[in-house]
Design a protein around this motif. Structure first.
Motif, PDB file in Angstrom:
ATOM      1  N   PRO A  43       0.810  -1.232   0.000  1.00  0.00           N
ATOM      2  CA  PRO A  43       0.000   0.000   0.000  1.00  0.00           C
ATOM      3  C   PRO A  43       0.838   1.273   0.000  1.00  0.00           C
ATOM      4  O   PRO A  43       0.448   2.272  -0.615  1.00  0.00           O
ATOM      5  N   TYR A  44       1.997   1.240   0.662  1.00  0.00           N
ATOM      6  CA  TYR A  44       2.868   2.413   0.658  1.00  0.00           C
ATOM      7  C   TYR A  44       3.450   2.646  -0.734  1.00  0.00           C
ATOM      8  O   TYR A  44       3.617   3.786  -1.170  1.00  0.00           O
ATOM      9  N   ALA A  49       3.462   6.177  -5.492  1.00  0.00           N
ATOM     10  CA  ALA A  49       3.278   6.392  -6.927  1.00  0.00           C
ATOM     11  C   ALA A  49       2.244   7.484  -7.189  1.00  0.00           C
ATOM     12  O   ALA A  49       2.430   8.346  -8.067  1.00  0.00           O
ATOM     13  N   TYR A  50       1.171   7.496  -6.405  1.00  0.00           N
ATOM     14  CA  TYR A  50       0.160   8.535  -6.572  1.00  0.00           C
ATOM     15  C   TYR A  50       0.701   9.901  -6.141  1.00  0.00           C
ATOM     16  O   TYR A  50       0.335  10.933  -6.725  1.00  0.00           O
ATOM     17  N   GLU A  51       1.564   9.929  -5.137  1.00  0.00           N
ATOM     18  CA  GLU A  51       2.142  11.204  -4.713  1.00  0.00           C
ATOM     19  C   GLU A  51       3.094  11.754  -5.771  1.00  0.00           C
ATOM     20  O   GLU A  51       3.209  12.968  -5.940  1.00  0.00           O
ATOM     21  N   PHE A  73      12.781   4.375  -2.882  1.00  0.00           N
ATOM     22  CA  PHE A  73      13.000   3.648  -1.638  1.00  0.00           C
ATOM     23  C   PHE A  73      12.089   2.427  -1.551  1.00  0.00           C
ATOM     24  O   PHE A  73      12.479   1.383  -1.023  1.00  0.00           O
ATOM     25  N   GLN A  74      10.874   2.548  -2.086  1.00  0.00           N
ATOM     26  CA  GLN A  74       9.967   1.403  -2.107  1.00  0.00           C
ATOM     27  C   GLN A  74      10.537   0.265  -2.951  1.00  0.00           C
ATOM     28  O   GLN A  74      10.449  -0.916  -2.580  1.00  0.00           O
ATOM     29  N   VAL A  75      11.131   0.599  -4.088  1.00  0.00           N
ATOM     30  CA  VAL A  75      11.749  -0.414  -4.944  1.00  0.00           C
ATOM     31  C   VAL A  75      12.893  -1.106  -4.204  1.00  0.00           C
ATOM     32  O   VAL A  75      13.025  -2.341  -4.236  1.00  0.00           O
ATOM     33  N   VAL A  76      13.701  -0.308  -3.520  1.00  0.00           N
ATOM     34  CA  VAL A  76      14.822  -0.866  -2.763  1.00  0.00           C
ATOM     35  C   VAL A  76      14.316  -1.746  -1.615  1.00  0.00           C
ATOM     36  O   VAL A  76      14.882  -2.809  -1.330  1.00  0.00           O
TER      37      VAL A  76
END
Length: 276
Positions: A43-44, A49-51, A73-76
């Motif tokens: 969800p984060y 992505a929307y932000e 950072f989410q990808v990492v």
């Protein structure tokens, strides 16, 4: 699995990889980061992505830089968890997307002829993707690969576009418009809650098709419409000085009309022919 030393002078991808490794260190890591898994972080990832999209819509490049960092950072984060589980690591992610971009741009990295324009190139891209799906997944449907987790409007538009590529589409815009009226009438005559929900889905689906035929992104259009409503509603509340909820509906509608007039007055004038 070793945890790399965190060099505060390090820059670029190496540094963020090292930060993530420290956060997930099983002995000295952050309790919150250690408690996460793919499902809890997803969800984060979507939110970030929307932000990013919101920063682009606002034309705020300082915010865009920040949000792109959050998305990276989410990808990492996901890559680190996959590495811990023995699936893949960030290097595999990067190698994979590089190979994909080279494979899907044979006119740049291979010997294929360059497409005449962006539309032709998009068609080539989709053909390459379809061939990849068929080769790896045995995919046979034109609808394969449209993710079920997409926002509903976006997914509807993608499904329709895929179907249209193989000829399953209304012959003209008038036919789509007539279908909107038909679905609205069926919604009005629905005889149960279950039937009404079903007809509501059909109505929304065909409205998305109408927008697609006008080359309008349904998701973006609804997002813009929601933003407009929010802006005008907040302006009405401001005009009411905190008493908006106590006003009768006709007084609220008067405020709505006043806000619309104020927007038109404050909006920049459209350029006259020859001035644009």
């Amino acid at each position: 699995m070793t945890v790399p030393d965190l060099d505060v002078e390090r820059h670029g991808l190496d540094r963020i990889i090292a930060i993530m490794a420290r956060l997930r260190d099983p002995v000295a890591g952050c309790p919150w980061d250690l408690a996460q898994d793919f499902a809890s972080i997803a969800p984060y990832t979507i939110e970030e992505a929307y932000e990013v999209a919101e920063a682009i819509g606002n034309g705020d490049f300082g915010e865009l830089r920040s949000e792109l960092g959050d998305l990276l950072f989410q990808v990492v984060f996901h890559s680190r968890m996959a590495q811990e589980a023995g699936h893949f690591d960030i290097a595999d992610v990067i190698d994979g997307v590089c190979a994909k971009m080279e494979r899907r741009h044979p006119h740049i990295f291979g010997t294929a002829a360059r497409a005449a324009d962006a539309d032709a190139q998009k068609a080539d891209w989709e053909a390459i993707k379809a061939a990849e799906r068929a080769a790896t997944d045995g995919a046979v449907s034109a609808l394969d690969g449209v993710a079920t987790a997409l926002p509903a409007l976006m997914r509807a538009q993608k499904l329709q576009s895929r179907a249209a590529r193989v000829g399953f589409d209304w012959p003209d815009l008038a036919s789509v418009r007539a279908k909107v009226d038909e679905e609205l009438a069926e919604f009005d005559t629905a005889t149960s809650d279950i039937h009404r929900v079903e007809e509501a889905g059909d109505l929304l689906f065909v409205v998305v098709n109408l927008l697609r035929r006008h080359d309008i992104d349904a998701e973006a259009a609804l997002r813009a419409g929601s933003a407009k409503f929010e802006r005008r509603f907040r302006a009405m509340e401001a005009l009411a000085n905190g008493d908006f909820a106590a006003l009768p509906l006709d007084a609220q509608e008067d405020l709505w009309a006043a806000v619309k007039v104020a927007e038109r007055i404050s909006a920049p004038a459209a350029p006259r022919p020859g001035e644009a």
